[in-house]
Design a protein around this motif. Sequence first.
Motif, mmCIF file in Angstrom:
data_model
loop_
_atom_site.group_PDB
_atom_site.id
_atom_site.type_symbol
_atom_site.label_atom_id
_atom_site.label_comp_id
_atom_site.label_asym_id
_atom_site.label_seq_id
_atom_site.Cartn_x
_atom_site.Cartn_y
_atom_site.Cartn_z
ATOM 1 N N ASP A 9 0.825 -1.214 0.000
ATOM 2 C CA ASP A 9 0.000 0.000 0.000
ATOM 3 C C ASP A 9 0.856 1.259 0.000
ATOM 4 O OD1 ASP A 9 0.796 -0.444 2.613
ATOM 5 O OD2 ASP A 9 -1.171 -0.137 3.493
ATOM 6 N N HIS A 10 2.033 1.215 0.607
ATOM 7 C CA HIS A 10 2.947 2.358 0.554
ATOM 8 C C HIS A 10 3.499 2.520 -0.865
ATOM 9 C CE1 HIS A 10 3.310 3.555 4.787
ATOM 10 N NE2 HIS A 10 3.078 2.281 5.050
ATOM 11 N N GLU A 11 3.820 1.419 -1.510
ATOM 12 C CA GLU A 11 4.335 1.484 -2.879
ATOM 13 C C GLU A 11 3.299 2.046 -3.846
ATOM 14 O OE1 GLU A 11 5.473 -2.596 -3.468
ATOM 15 O OE2 GLU A 11 7.558 -2.164 -2.963
ATOM 16 N N ARG A 12 2.035 1.705 -3.641
ATOM 17 C CA ARG A 12 0.976 2.193 -4.543
ATOM 18 C C ARG A 12 0.782 3.704 -4.426
ATOM 19 N NH1 ARG A 12 -3.813 -1.951 -3.342
ATOM 20 N NH2 ARG A 12 -4.259 -0.143 -2.089
ATOM 21 N N LEU A 13 1.191 4.294 -3.317
ATOM 22 C CA LEU A 13 1.074 5.747 -3.149
ATOM 23 C C LEU A 13 2.294 6.502 -3.679
ATOM 24 C CD1 LEU A 13 -0.457 6.177 0.429
ATOM 25 C CD2 LEU A 13 -1.609 6.382 -1.772
ATOM 26 N N SER A 14 3.295 5.786 -4.147
ATOM 27 C CA SER A 14 4.543 6.442 -4.538
ATOM 28 C C SER A 14 4.359 7.476 -5.662
ATOM 29 C CB SER A 14 5.591 5.410 -4.942
ATOM 30 O OG SER A 14 5.184 4.710 -6.093
ATOM 31 N N ASP A 15 3.341 7.321 -6.489
ATOM 32 C CA ASP A 15 3.086 8.295 -7.562
ATOM 33 C C ASP A 15 2.382 9.552 -7.071
ATOM 34 O OD1 ASP A 15 4.232 6.634 -9.437
ATOM 35 O OD2 ASP A 15 2.330 5.759 -10.062
ATOM 36 N N TYR A 16 1.947 9.565 -5.833
ATOM 37 C CA TYR A 16 1.164 10.681 -5.290
ATOM 38 C C TYR A 16 1.967 11.423 -4.231
ATOM 39 C CZ TYR A 16 -2.509 8.223 -7.712
ATOM 40 O OH TYR A 16 -3.255 7.601 -8.685
ATOM 41 N N GLY A 17 2.946 12.184 -4.687
ATOM 42 C CA GLY A 17 3.795 12.950 -3.785
ATOM 43 C C GLY A 17 3.159 14.273 -3.399
ATOM 44 N N PRO A 18 3.717 14.914 -2.378
ATOM 45 C CA PRO A 18 3.213 16.220 -1.941
ATOM 46 C C PRO A 18 3.170 17.220 -3.091
ATOM 47 C CG PRO A 18 4.781 15.358 -0.368
ATOM 48 C CD PRO A 18 4.828 14.446 -1.562
ATOM 49 N N GLY A 19 2.072 17.953 -3.153
ATOM 50 C CA GLY A 19 1.890 18.967 -4.179
ATOM 51 C C GLY A 19 1.156 18.484 -5.415
ATOM 52 N N ARG A 20 0.999 17.193 -5.559
ATOM 53 C CA ARG A 20 0.314 16.655 -6.745
ATOM 54 C C ARG A 20 -1.173 16.974 -6.690
ATOM 55 N NH1 ARG A 20 0.638 10.956 -9.757
ATOM 56 N NH2 ARG A 20 -1.076 11.352 -11.182
ATOM 57 N N GLN A 21 -1.702 17.436 -7.806
ATOM 58 C CA GLN A 21 -3.131 17.726 -7.919
ATOM 59 C C GLN A 21 -3.865 16.452 -8.327
ATOM 60 O OE1 GLN A 21 -4.594 20.730 -7.233
ATOM 61 N NE2 GLN A 21 -2.600 21.534 -6.667
ATOM 62 N N VAL A 22 -4.931 16.127 -7.615
ATOM 63 C CA VAL A 22 -5.725 14.939 -7.928
ATOM 64 C C VAL A 22 -7.205 15.272 -7.843
ATOM 65 C CG1 VAL A 22 -3.983 13.310 -7.077
ATOM 66 C CG2 VAL A 22 -5.748 14.139 -5.524
ATOM 67 N N GLU A 23 -8.004 14.408 -8.419
ATOM 68 C CA GLU A 23 -9.448 14.513 -8.291
ATOM 69 C C GLU A 23 -9.898 13.335 -7.425
ATOM 70 O OE1 GLU A 23 -13.264 13.982 -11.134
ATOM 71 O OE2 GLU A 23 -11.670 15.282 -11.897
ATOM 72 N N PHE A 24 -10.516 13.632 -6.297
ATOM 73 C CA PHE A 24 -10.982 12.586 -5.389
ATOM 74 C C PHE A 24 -12.483 12.754 -5.204
ATOM 75 C CE2 PHE A 24 -11.925 10.978 -1.105
ATOM 76 C CZ PHE A 24 -11.508 9.665 -1.268
ATOM 77 N N ILE A 44 -2.878 9.067 3.321
ATOM 78 C CA ILE A 44 -2.544 10.278 2.577
ATOM 79 C C ILE A 44 -3.380 11.422 3.121
ATOM 80 C CG2 ILE A 44 -4.239 9.990 0.717
ATOM 81 C CD1 ILE A 44 -1.794 10.635 -1.184
ATOM 82 N N VAL A 45 -2.800 12.617 3.145
ATOM 83 C CA VAL A 45 -3.506 13.815 3.600
ATOM 84 C C VAL A 45 -3.821 14.655 2.378
ATOM 85 C CG1 VAL A 45 -3.402 15.891 5.029
ATOM 86 C CG2 VAL A 45 -2.308 13.776 5.823
ATOM 87 N N LEU A 46 -5.102 14.934 2.179
ATOM 88 C CA LEU A 46 -5.550 15.753 1.060
ATOM 89 C C LEU A 46 -5.978 17.117 1.562
ATOM 90 C CD1 LEU A 46 -7.710 13.240 -1.013
ATOM 91 C CD2 LEU A 46 -5.329 13.899 -1.378
ATOM 92 N N GLU A 47 -5.731 18.130 0.734
ATOM 93 C CA GLU A 47 -6.091 19.495 1.077
ATOM 94 C C GLU A 47 -6.937 20.081 -0.034
ATOM 95 O OE1 GLU A 47 -3.790 23.658 2.154
ATOM 96 O OE2 GLU A 47 -2.667 21.820 1.896
ATOM 97 N N GLY A 48 -8.122 20.559 0.339
ATOM 98 C CA GLY A 48 -9.010 21.210 -0.606
ATOM 99 C C GLY A 48 -9.075 22.693 -0.318
ATOM 100 N N GLU A 49 -10.015 23.354 -0.937
ATOM 101 C CA GLU A 49 -10.140 24.796 -0.759
ATOM 102 C C GLU A 49 -10.401 25.170 0.694
ATOM 103 O OE1 GLU A 49 -13.149 28.155 -2.358
ATOM 104 O OE2 GLU A 49 -12.292 26.820 -3.868
ATOM 105 N N ASN A 50 -11.328 24.473 1.343
ATOM 106 C CA ASN A 50 -11.689 24.810 2.727
ATOM 107 C C ASN A 50 -11.605 23.623 3.662
ATOM 108 O OD1 ASN A 50 -12.380 27.539 2.146
ATOM 109 N ND2 ASN A 50 -14.267 26.789 1.206
ATOM 110 N N GLU A 51 -10.879 22.593 3.283
ATOM 111 C CA GLU A 51 -10.822 21.404 4.132
ATOM 112 C C GLU A 51 -9.513 20.649 3.947
ATOM 113 O OE1 GLU A 51 -13.662 18.323 2.978
ATOM 114 O OE2 GLU A 51 -13.750 19.251 1.008
ATOM 115 N N GLN A 52 -9.207 19.875 4.954
ATOM 116 C CA GLN A 52 -8.042 19.016 4.926
ATOM 117 C C GLN A 52 -8.416 17.746 5.680
ATOM 118 O OE1 GLN A 52 -4.552 20.906 6.455
ATOM 119 N NE2 GLN A 52 -3.559 18.983 6.905
ATOM 120 N N PHE A 53 -8.058 16.587 5.134
ATOM 121 C CA PHE A 53 -8.399 15.347 5.812
ATOM 122 C C PHE A 53 -7.430 14.237 5.422
ATOM 123 C CE2 PHE A 53 -10.831 15.704 1.941
ATOM 124 C CZ PHE A 53 -10.735 14.460 1.347
#
Length: 66
Positions: A9-24, A44-53
């Motif tokens: 599961d850690h290896e599968r996140l390797s393409d999603y480094g800090p700063g990467r824009q994604v659609e969730f 993983i910690v995601l940050e949106g316009e008014n939220e972080q989780f």
Amino acid sequence: MEKIEPQKDHERLSDYGPGRQVEFNGRPFKVQRRTTLASGEAAIVLEGENEQFMLSANQFLAGVRS
């Protein structure tokens, strides 16, 4: 010293480094950081316009679009 093999599961996140824009779940987010839950599961910690989780790697990978 014994080499520790990375968990899948850690290896599968390797393409999603800090700063990467994604659609969730249909909304845009920026990856703030990757981390590990107390259970040892990758997360993983995601940050949106008014939220972080934080969510587990499995939850994230099930709902993400790059």
